[in-house]
Design a protein around this motif. Structure first.
Motif, mmCIF file in Angstrom:
data_model
loop_
_atom_site.group_PDB
_atom_site.id
_atom_site.type_symbol
_atom_site.label_atom_id
_atom_site.label_comp_id
_atom_site.label_asym_id
_atom_site.label_seq_id
_atom_site.Cartn_x
_atom_site.Cartn_y
_atom_site.Cartn_z
ATOM 1 N N SER A 166 36.572 104.453 16.610
ATOM 2 C CA SER A 166 36.956 105.701 15.951
ATOM 3 C C SER A 166 37.572 106.712 16.913
ATOM 4 C CB SER A 166 35.752 106.314 15.235
ATOM 5 O OG SER A 166 34.736 106.624 16.157
ATOM 6 N N LYS A 167 37.387 106.527 18.206
ATOM 7 C CA LYS A 167 37.982 107.444 19.179
ATOM 8 C C LYS A 167 39.499 107.302 19.235
ATOM 9 C CE LYS A 167 33.891 107.693 22.063
ATOM 10 N NZ LYS A 167 33.298 107.410 23.368
ATOM 11 N N ARG A 168 40.017 106.174 18.740
ATOM 12 C CA ARG A 168 41.465 105.947 18.737
ATOM 13 C C ARG A 168 42.125 106.415 17.453
ATOM 14 N NH1 ARG A 168 41.181 99.667 20.166
ATOM 15 N NH2 ARG A 168 40.929 99.723 17.935
ATOM 16 N N ALA A 169 41.372 106.939 16.497
ATOM 17 C CA ALA A 169 41.891 107.231 15.161
ATOM 18 C C ALA A 169 43.081 108.189 15.171
ATOM 19 C CB ALA A 169 40.783 107.772 14.265
ATOM 20 N N ALA A 170 43.006 109.272 15.919
ATOM 21 C CA ALA A 170 44.098 110.252 15.931
ATOM 22 C C ALA A 170 45.383 109.640 16.473
ATOM 23 C CB ALA A 170 43.698 111.478 16.747
ATOM 24 N N ARG A 171 45.267 108.897 17.566
ATOM 25 C CA ARG A 171 46.448 108.264 18.162
ATOM 26 C C ARG A 171 47.033 107.222 17.214
ATOM 27 N NH1 ARG A 171 44.948 104.603 21.886
ATOM 28 N NH2 ARG A 171 43.548 106.146 22.777
ATOM 29 N N VAL A 172 46.171 106.422 16.613
ATOM 30 C CA VAL A 172 46.612 105.369 15.690
ATOM 31 C C VAL A 172 47.273 105.981 14.455
ATOM 32 C CG1 VAL A 172 45.744 103.570 14.140
ATOM 33 C CG2 VAL A 172 44.983 103.646 16.506
ATOM 34 N N LEU A 173 46.715 107.078 13.936
ATOM 35 C CA LEU A 173 47.319 107.754 12.788
ATOM 36 C C LEU A 173 48.703 108.271 13.148
ATOM 37 C CD1 LEU A 173 47.185 108.825 9.902
ATOM 38 C CD2 LEU A 173 46.067 110.879 10.820
ATOM 39 N N HIS A 174 48.829 108.874 14.312
ATOM 40 C CA HIS A 174 50.130 109.374 14.769
ATOM 41 C C HIS A 174 51.146 108.235 14.841
ATOM 42 C CE1 HIS A 174 53.057 111.800 16.880
ATOM 43 N NE2 HIS A 174 53.140 110.854 17.800
ATOM 44 N N GLN A 175 50.755 107.108 15.395
ATOM 45 C CA GLN A 175 51.657 105.958 15.502
ATOM 46 C C GLN A 175 52.052 105.433 14.120
ATOM 47 O OE1 GLN A 175 49.237 103.409 17.927
ATOM 48 N NE2 GLN A 175 49.854 104.393 19.839
ATOM 49 N N ALA A 176 51.110 105.391 13.191
ATOM 50 C CA ALA A 176 51.406 104.911 11.840
ATOM 51 C C ALA A 176 52.384 105.846 11.130
ATOM 52 C CB ALA A 176 50.122 104.776 11.035
ATOM 53 N N VAL A 177 52.198 107.150 11.298
ATOM 54 C CA VAL A 177 53.117 108.124 10.689
ATOM 55 C C VAL A 177 54.502 107.984 11.310
ATOM 56 C CG1 VAL A 177 53.623 110.591 10.467
ATOM 57 C CG2 VAL A 177 51.321 109.739 9.996
ATOM 58 N N GLN A 178 54.576 107.782 12.614
ATOM 59 C CA GLN A 178 55.868 107.602 13.284
ATOM 60 C C GLN A 178 56.587 106.356 12.761
ATOM 61 O OE1 GLN A 178 57.457 109.720 15.296
ATOM 62 N NE2 GLN A 178 55.771 111.096 14.899
ATOM 63 N N ARG A 179 55.841 105.274 12.539
ATOM 64 C CA ARG A 179 56.450 104.057 11.989
ATOM 65 C C ARG A 179 57.031 104.318 10.609
ATOM 66 N NH1 ARG A 179 51.643 100.620 13.026
ATOM 67 N NH2 ARG A 179 51.512 100.954 15.238
ATOM 68 N N LEU A 180 56.301 105.057 9.783
ATOM 69 C CA LEU A 180 56.813 105.382 8.449
ATOM 70 C C LEU A 180 58.043 106.275 8.532
ATOM 71 C CD1 LEU A 180 53.676 106.039 6.235
ATOM 72 C CD2 LEU A 180 55.187 104.077 6.208
ATOM 73 N N ALA A 181 58.031 107.219 9.465
ATOM 74 C CA ALA A 181 59.165 108.133 9.619
ATOM 75 C C ALA A 181 60.429 107.389 10.028
ATOM 76 C CB ALA A 181 58.835 109.211 10.638
ATOM 77 N N CYS A 182 60.279 106.284 10.736
ATOM 78 C CA CYS A 182 61.430 105.492 11.182
ATOM 79 C C CYS A 182 61.906 104.488 10.127
ATOM 80 C CB CYS A 182 61.081 104.748 12.466
ATOM 81 S SG CYS A 182 60.810 105.846 13.870
ATOM 82 N N ASP A 183 61.136 104.321 9.063
ATOM 83 C CA ASP A 183 61.482 103.356 8.021
ATOM 84 C C ASP A 183 62.537 103.963 7.097
ATOM 85 O OD1 ASP A 183 61.647 101.494 5.996
ATOM 86 O OD2 ASP A 183 59.499 101.503 5.531
ATOM 87 N N ARG A 184 63.742 103.449 7.143
ATOM 88 C CA ARG A 184 64.846 103.995 6.350
ATOM 89 C C ARG A 184 64.689 103.698 4.862
ATOM 90 N NH1 ARG A 184 69.078 105.803 9.502
ATOM 91 N NH2 ARG A 184 68.980 105.148 11.679
ATOM 92 N N ASP A 185 63.860 102.750 4.488
ATOM 93 C CA ASP A 185 63.643 102.426 3.080
ATOM 94 C C ASP A 185 62.517 103.246 2.446
ATOM 95 O OD1 ASP A 185 65.631 100.469 3.127
ATOM 96 O OD2 ASP A 185 64.224 98.938 3.844
ATOM 97 N N MET A 186 61.832 104.045 3.234
ATOM 98 C CA MET A 186 60.730 104.855 2.719
ATOM 99 C C MET A 186 61.289 106.024 1.921
ATOM 100 S SD MET A 186 57.463 105.134 2.521
ATOM 101 C CE MET A 186 57.126 103.785 3.630
ATOM 102 N N PRO A 187 60.832 106.225 0.681
ATOM 103 C CA PRO A 187 61.333 107.346 -0.101
ATOM 104 C C PRO A 187 60.913 108.673 0.509
ATOM 105 C CG PRO A 187 59.525 106.270 -1.240
ATOM 106 C CD PRO A 187 59.843 105.436 -0.027
ATOM 107 N N LEU A 188 61.755 109.678 0.419
ATOM 108 C CA LEU A 188 61.471 110.975 1.028
ATOM 109 C C LEU A 188 60.476 111.795 0.211
ATOM 110 C CD1 LEU A 188 65.027 112.028 2.212
ATOM 111 C CD2 LEU A 188 63.143 111.092 3.578
ATOM 112 N N ASP A 189 60.297 111.447 -1.054
ATOM 113 C CA ASP A 189 59.350 112.209 -1.870
ATOM 114 C C ASP A 189 57.947 111.743 -1.603
ATOM 115 O OD1 ASP A 189 59.588 109.728 -3.063
ATOM 116 O OD2 ASP A 189 59.594 110.508 -5.098
#
Length: 87
Positions: free
Chosen positions: A64-87
Protein backbone atom coordinates in the motif's frame (compact mmCIF):
# COMPACT_ATOMS: atom_id res chain seq x y z
CA UNK A 1 -9.82 -0.30 -2.06
CA UNK A 2 -10.61 1.64 -5.22
CA UNK A 3 -13.84 3.54 -5.72
CA UNK A 4 -15.11 5.83 -8.40
CA UNK A 5 -17.97 8.16 -9.31
CA UNK A 6 -17.80 10.92 -6.71
CA UNK A 7 -17.32 8.62 -3.72
CA UNK A 8 -15.47 11.28 -1.75
CA UNK A 9 -18.03 14.06 -2.21
CA UNK A 10 -20.43 14.92 0.59
CA UNK A 11 -23.62 16.87 -0.03
CA UNK A 12 -23.50 20.65 -0.30
CA UNK A 13 -26.32 21.15 2.21
CA UNK A 14 -24.58 19.11 4.94
CA UNK A 15 -20.83 19.30 4.23
CA UNK A 16 -19.74 18.76 7.84
CA UNK A 17 -22.32 16.21 8.94
CA UNK A 18 -21.90 13.46 6.39
CA UNK A 19 -19.03 11.01 6.21
CA UNK A 20 -18.53 9.91 2.62
CA UNK A 21 -17.72 6.33 1.68
CA UNK A 22 -13.96 6.87 1.37
CA UNK A 23 -13.73 8.50 4.82
CA UNK A 24 -15.81 5.70 6.32
CA UNK A 25 -13.37 3.13 4.97
CA UNK A 26 -10.44 5.10 6.35
CA UNK A 27 -12.11 5.26 9.77
CA UNK A 28 -12.49 1.47 9.51
CA UNK A 29 -8.68 1.34 9.16
CA UNK A 30 -8.49 0.37 5.49
CA UNK A 31 -4.86 1.19 4.70
CA UNK A 32 -5.33 2.74 1.27
CA UNK A 33 -8.49 4.24 -0.22
CA UNK A 34 -8.64 5.87 -3.65
CA UNK A 35 -11.73 7.91 -4.53
CA UNK A 36 -12.66 10.65 -6.96
CA UNK A 37 -14.14 14.10 -6.59
CA UNK A 38 -15.68 14.05 -10.06
CA UNK A 39 -17.87 11.82 -12.19
CA UNK A 40 -15.98 9.08 -14.01
CA UNK A 41 -17.15 7.13 -17.04
CA UNK A 42 -17.47 3.43 -16.11
CA UNK A 43 -15.24 2.19 -18.93
CA UNK A 44 -12.58 4.78 -18.06
CA UNK A 45 -12.73 3.78 -14.40
CA UNK A 46 -12.39 0.13 -15.38
CA UNK A 47 -9.26 0.87 -17.43
CA UNK A 48 -7.79 2.90 -14.56
CA UNK A 49 -8.54 0.24 -11.95
CA UNK A 50 -7.04 -2.51 -14.13
CA UNK A 51 -3.86 -0.49 -14.69
CA UNK A 52 -3.71 0.44 -11.00
CA UNK A 53 -3.98 -3.10 -9.64
CA UNK A 54 -1.75 -4.55 -12.37
CA UNK A 55 1.03 -2.22 -11.25
CA UNK A 56 0.24 -2.45 -7.54
CA UNK A 57 0.17 -6.27 -7.49
CA UNK A 58 2.31 -6.99 -10.54
CA UNK A 59 5.10 -8.66 -8.59
CA UNK A 60 2.68 -10.82 -6.60
CA UNK A 61 2.63 -8.67 -3.48
CA UNK A 62 0.43 -5.70 -2.62
CA UNK A 63 2.32 -2.86 -0.99
CA UNK A 64 0.00 0.00 0.00
CA UNK A 65 2.98 2.35 0.32
CA UNK A 66 3.25 2.33 -3.48
CA UNK A 67 -0.41 3.28 -4.05
CA UNK A 68 0.11 7.00 -4.77
CA UNK A 69 2.93 6.37 -7.24
CA UNK A 70 1.03 3.53 -8.94
CA UNK A 71 -2.12 5.67 -9.22
CA UNK A 72 -0.11 8.49 -10.79
CA UNK A 73 1.39 6.07 -13.33
CA UNK A 74 -2.04 4.62 -14.17
CA UNK A 75 -3.50 8.10 -14.73
CA UNK A 76 -0.52 9.01 -16.94
CA UNK A 77 -1.10 5.88 -19.04
CA UNK A 78 -4.74 6.84 -19.53
CA UNK A 79 -3.77 10.41 -20.41
CA UNK A 80 -1.50 9.09 -23.17
CA UNK A 81 -4.21 6.82 -24.61
CA UNK A 82 -5.53 8.57 -27.73
CA UNK A 83 -8.61 6.30 -27.83
CA UNK A 84 -9.75 7.31 -24.34
CA UNK A 85 -12.86 9.51 -24.47
CA UNK A 86 -12.36 12.99 -23.02
CA UNK A 87 -15.67 12.95 -21.17
Amino acid sequence: MFMHCETTVSTFSTPNEVIHLAAGLQFARVKTVVGTLWKVNDSTAQCLVEAFYKSLCGDGTMNSKRAARVLHQAVQRLACDRDMPLD
